[in-house]
Scaffold this active site. Structure first.
Site, PDB file in Angstrom:
ATOM      1  N   CYS A 129      16.663  11.121  86.815  1.00  0.00           N
ATOM      2  CA  CYS A 129      17.450  12.325  86.538  1.00  0.00           C
ATOM      3  C   CYS A 129      18.919  12.091  86.873  1.00  0.00           C
ATOM      4  CB  CYS A 129      16.892  13.522  87.306  1.00  0.00           C
ATOM      5  SG  CYS A 129      16.883  13.334  89.111  1.00  0.00           S
ATOM      6  N   THR A 165       8.528  12.621  92.523  1.00  0.00           N
ATOM      7  CA  THR A 165       9.925  12.312  92.825  1.00  0.00           C
ATOM      8  C   THR A 165      10.067  11.772  94.239  1.00  0.00           C
ATOM      9  OG1 THR A 165      10.719  14.013  91.306  1.00  0.00           O
ATOM     10  CG2 THR A 165      12.242  13.281  93.020  1.00  0.00           C
ATOM     11  N   ARG A 166       9.402  12.396  95.183  1.00  0.00           N
ATOM     12  CA  ARG A 166       9.518  11.976  96.582  1.00  0.00           C
ATOM     13  C   ARG A 166       8.903  10.590  96.804  1.00  0.00           C
ATOM     14  NH1 ARG A 166      10.963  16.384  99.808  1.00  0.00           N
ATOM     15  NH2 ARG A 166      11.088  18.324  98.611  1.00  0.00           N
ATOM     16  N   ALA A 167       7.853  10.284  96.058  1.00  0.00           N
ATOM     17  CA  ALA A 167       7.218   8.972  96.200  1.00  0.00           C
ATOM     18  C   ALA A 167       8.053   7.852  95.600  1.00  0.00           C
ATOM     19  CB  ALA A 167       5.835   8.992  95.545  1.00  0.00           C
ATOM     20  N   ASN A 168       9.013   8.219  94.744  1.00  0.00           N
ATOM     21  CA  ASN A 168       9.783   7.221  93.997  1.00  0.00           C
ATOM     22  C   ASN A 168      11.226   7.088  94.468  1.00  0.00           C
ATOM     23  OD1 ASN A 168       7.648   6.582  92.280  1.00  0.00           O
ATOM     24  ND2 ASN A 168       8.197   8.157  90.803  1.00  0.00           N
TER      25      ASN A 168
END
Length: 317
Positions: A129, A165-168
């Site tokens: 993003c 998103t948090r894992a990446n």
């Protein structure tokens, strides 16, 4: 003309928003399947209400669905780790893959910069993003004056960042930094992401810094404004937060950045260009503060439509 069938893997925020965009906005694509692994996810429940065929058995469930034969393009909105397996299976089955994770198996695509460059690739990567919001600006500066260093800071509302998103997060910085160079044209790139916990949530804010050769500031400003207008054709909430800022860095006070090697000993002279952006979401699924989600899914939709139209033109020829 027959619409091109698509499936979405990932029933979280990004996948659900993309599903709604396909159904509301596209005259080219048709939803054929929505895929998750949690049967209780809001995304899968919403797909049922929208009469979209679903499976909660992941990639294997998708490939077992009768609708699979009518699917030409598959969006993957899961995680970088899962995407590697998904891509291998889908490409072997003859499907085109649009990757919304930072896995970066296929070439990077930023629609406003290189949207027509990889329409024949089996797998294309939508970067991140933050990359979708900022790399167009780096490219806009670079087409006027060579960018030796590009740095971006993407600040998104914590509430808009789901588990994927948090894992990446690590992959986000690596993929975005590389795309700043590969697509934006910078010699070196750096990316930072900030999850803003503010309440009420703030909309996406992005800062872009470019160190570039001396050039006509009006031409750089015009190039940036033209790029913003181009992105706004498919992300209406994308805008400059304030006027483009310039700072001249002269030989009497150069920036010493050893890894740049622009000048002797890494001393930089030229222009520092600072651009401040704001991205307001269309609120198709999450509230308007989730501009980070909106620009990612809008870019993926734009790319899929370009691929589908290319294939439809070939079929009609």
């Amino acid at each position: 003309m027959r619409k091109t069938g698509v499936a979405i893997i990932g029933s979280g925020n990004i996948g659900t928003d993309l599903m709604i965009k396909v159904m509301r906005l596209s005259n080219v694509l048709a939803m054929r399947a929505f895929v998750g692994i949690d049967p209780e996810s809001d995304g899968l429940k919403r797909a049922v209400r929208l009469n979209v065929p679903i499976t909660a058995d992941g990639i294997d469930g998708l490939m077992a669905m009768p609708e699979f034969a009518d699917i030409d393009i598959v969006f993957d909105a899961t995680s970088a780790g899962a995407h590697r397996t998904h891509s291998e299976k889908l490409i072997a089955a003859g499907k085109r893959v649009i990757d919304l994770t930072p896995a970066a198996i296929g070439p990077y695509v930023i629609p406003s910069v290189n949207g027509d460059a990889h329409l024949d690739a089996a797998n294309v990567n939508m970067v991140t993003c933050g990359g979708q919001a900022t790399i167009p600006i780096v490219a806009a500066v670079n087409r006027v004056a060579k960018v030796h260093y590009g740095e971006i800071v993407a600040s998104i509302a914590s509430k808009s960042a789901g588990p994927g998103t948090r894992a990446n997060m690590d992959e986000f910085t690596e993929t975005t930094s590389q795309a700043i160079m590969d697509v934006g044209g910078a010699v070196r790139g750096k990316a930072i992401i900030v999850l803003n916990p503010a309440e009420p949530p703030l909309i996406m804010r992005d800062t872009v810094y470019c160190l570039c050769d001396d050039a006509d500031q009006d031409k750089i400003r015009k190039s940036i404004e033209d790029m913003v207008a181009e992105v706004r054709t498919f992300v209406p909430g994308y805008r400059l937060k304030q006027a483009v800022q310039f700072e001249h860095i002269g030989s009497n006070s150069p920036l010493h950045i050893p890894e740049m090697n622009q000048g002797a000993g890494g001393d930089f002279t030229g222009l520092k260009v600072s651009v401040f952006l704001e991205v307001e979401g269309a609120a198709h699924y999450l509230p308007a503060y989730a501009g980070n989600l909106d620009i990612m899914t809008s870019a993926a939709l734009k790319t899929a439509e370009k691929i589908a139209l290319r294939e439809q033109e070939r079929a009609a020829a």
